[in-house]
Structure formats: C-alpha cells, structure tokens
Design an enzyme around this catalytic site. Structure first.
Site, PDB file in Angstrom:
ATOM      1  N   HIS A   1      -0.852  -1.078   7.035  1.00  0.00           N
ATOM      2  CA  HIS A   1      -0.509  -0.580   5.706  1.00  0.00           C
ATOM      3  C   HIS A   1      -0.307   0.938   5.697  1.00  0.00           C
ATOM      4  CE1 HIS A   1      -3.147  -4.168   4.284  1.00  0.00           C
ATOM      5  NE2 HIS A   1      -1.922  -4.568   4.584  1.00  0.00           N
TER       6      HIS A   1
ATOM      7  N   LYS B   1      -6.480   8.699   5.280  1.00  0.00           N
ATOM      8  CA  LYS B   1      -7.585   7.760   5.099  1.00  0.00           C
ATOM      9  C   LYS B   1      -8.745   8.133   6.018  1.00  0.00           C
ATOM     10  CE  LYS B   1      -4.544   3.864   4.017  1.00  0.00           C
ATOM     11  NZ  LYS B   1      -4.144   2.502   4.386  1.00  0.00           N
TER      12      LYS B   1
ATOM     13  N   ASP C   1       0.774  -9.549   4.436  1.00  0.00           N
ATOM     14  CA  ASP C   1       0.816  -9.050   5.805  1.00  0.00           C
ATOM     15  C   ASP C   1       1.657  -9.947   6.709  1.00  0.00           C
ATOM     16  OD1 ASP C   1      -0.659  -6.861   5.053  1.00  0.00           O
ATOM     17  OD2 ASP C   1      -2.561  -7.676   5.764  1.00  0.00           O
TER      18      ASP C   1
END
Length: 186
Positions: free
Chosen positions: A63, A73, A171
């Site tokens: 992602h 992140k 996904d």
C-alpha cells in the site's frame, strides 16, 4: 535513546527504542519527535493506525498514497511478529522496484520507518498479531493505491508459502508495478 539502523534502501530505517525493565515489567519511550529530529528524522505524524490479524499468513499490502497525500510510516508490532516490507516505487530511482524486508516483533521491540515514495506491506508470522503505525498524512481514498504482493518485477521473498496467505479482495486486485501510478524520482 533509540538505536537507528539503516537498511540497504536509502531512507528506510530500522529503529529500536530503548526498553527499561525490572520485576514489574518494562517502560519504553517508543516515539519522541525531538530525539528523532536530532537524528535527522524530522516528521510530523498526524494519525495512528492499529490492526489485528487473527491468523498467521495474513498479508496486507503493498500500500501507498500518491502525492499530495503521500505518507511516511513508522510501523511497530505490539503483539506477535511480522515480516515487514518496503518497496522503492520512485520511477527513475537507482533502487526502483527493489525491496527490503525486516522482521518486526513485540519481542525484538523494533520499528520500521518507511518514507514517502515506498510501498509498504507485511505478512503476519504469528496468530493474533497487532501492528500499530504512525502516518504523516490522513487516509485519502482518492490517493490510495496498491501493488501486487507477488509482482515478479519486484520478486519479494515472502517467508510464508503463497497457498498459506490470506489477502483482502483489494490486495488481490492490485495492479502490477508496471501499470501502477507511482512516484517520480528527483
């Protein structure tokens, strides 16, 4: 103070916060903006996310969000273990389509910093794994993208056999890197 370990991909860092224990348990400062900034990591996190994966072999990813809503992140595991992956998706970068994987676990107490320009994914190595991660921008469905976990142009060596993986429909339907909207490298 945290130990900061570079990986083979520039900007992707493994961070191991200090942990202090005694007979009662332990204490750890898992995030300190000022201390990270003094090490050259000057990011403003705006949202924390927390996921629980009930089974071993749950794969989430790969992602990322496109600019202007791209996200850095900072990922850590509070229960269980994962194989965490960052993929360079900056077209033109000398490491474009290369990946790095790090085992993160509650036991190792390590974290992975995944900067903008990298896709992120993980597979759980244990049952009932809980992952928490900070991001530098809010979730934006319009900018949200995925790349196939099994794209042969990336060739991630996942530690769980493909037949034992559990993925979301999103996904499973993800684009291959060759067809994906990605970043440009400056």
């Amino acid at each position: 103070m945290s130990e900061i370990r570079p990986t083979r991909l520039d900007g992707v860092l493994e961070i191991v916060p200090a942990r202090f224990g005694d007979a009662r348990g332990f204490f750890s400062e898992t995030y300190n903006a000022a201390r990270l900034a003094s090490s050259g990591i000057d990011l403003t996190f705006v949202q924390d996310n927390h996921s629980l994966s009930a089974r071993r072999g749950v794969l989430r990813g790969l992602h990322y969000q496109l600019p202007p809503r791209a996200q850095d992140k900072l990922i850590r595991v509070v229960r269980g273990a994962i194989f965490d992956v960052a993929v360079d998706i900056r077209r033109g970068s000398p490491t474009f389509a290369q990946w790095v994987g790090v085992e993160l676990s509650a036991e190792k107490w390590n974290q992975l910093l995944v900067p903008k320009g990298f896709a992120h994914g993980f597979v759980t190595l244990t049952e009932n794994t809980e992952v928490v991660y900070k991001v530098t921008d809010y979730y934006s469905p319009e900018h949200d993208r995925s790349i196939r976990y099994d794209d042969p142009d990336i060739a991630i060596d996942w530690p769980i056999a493909a037949g034992d993986l559990q993925l979301s429909d999103k996904d499973l339907a993800a684009a291959r890197l060759a067809e994906a909207d990605v970043f440009s490298w400056q």
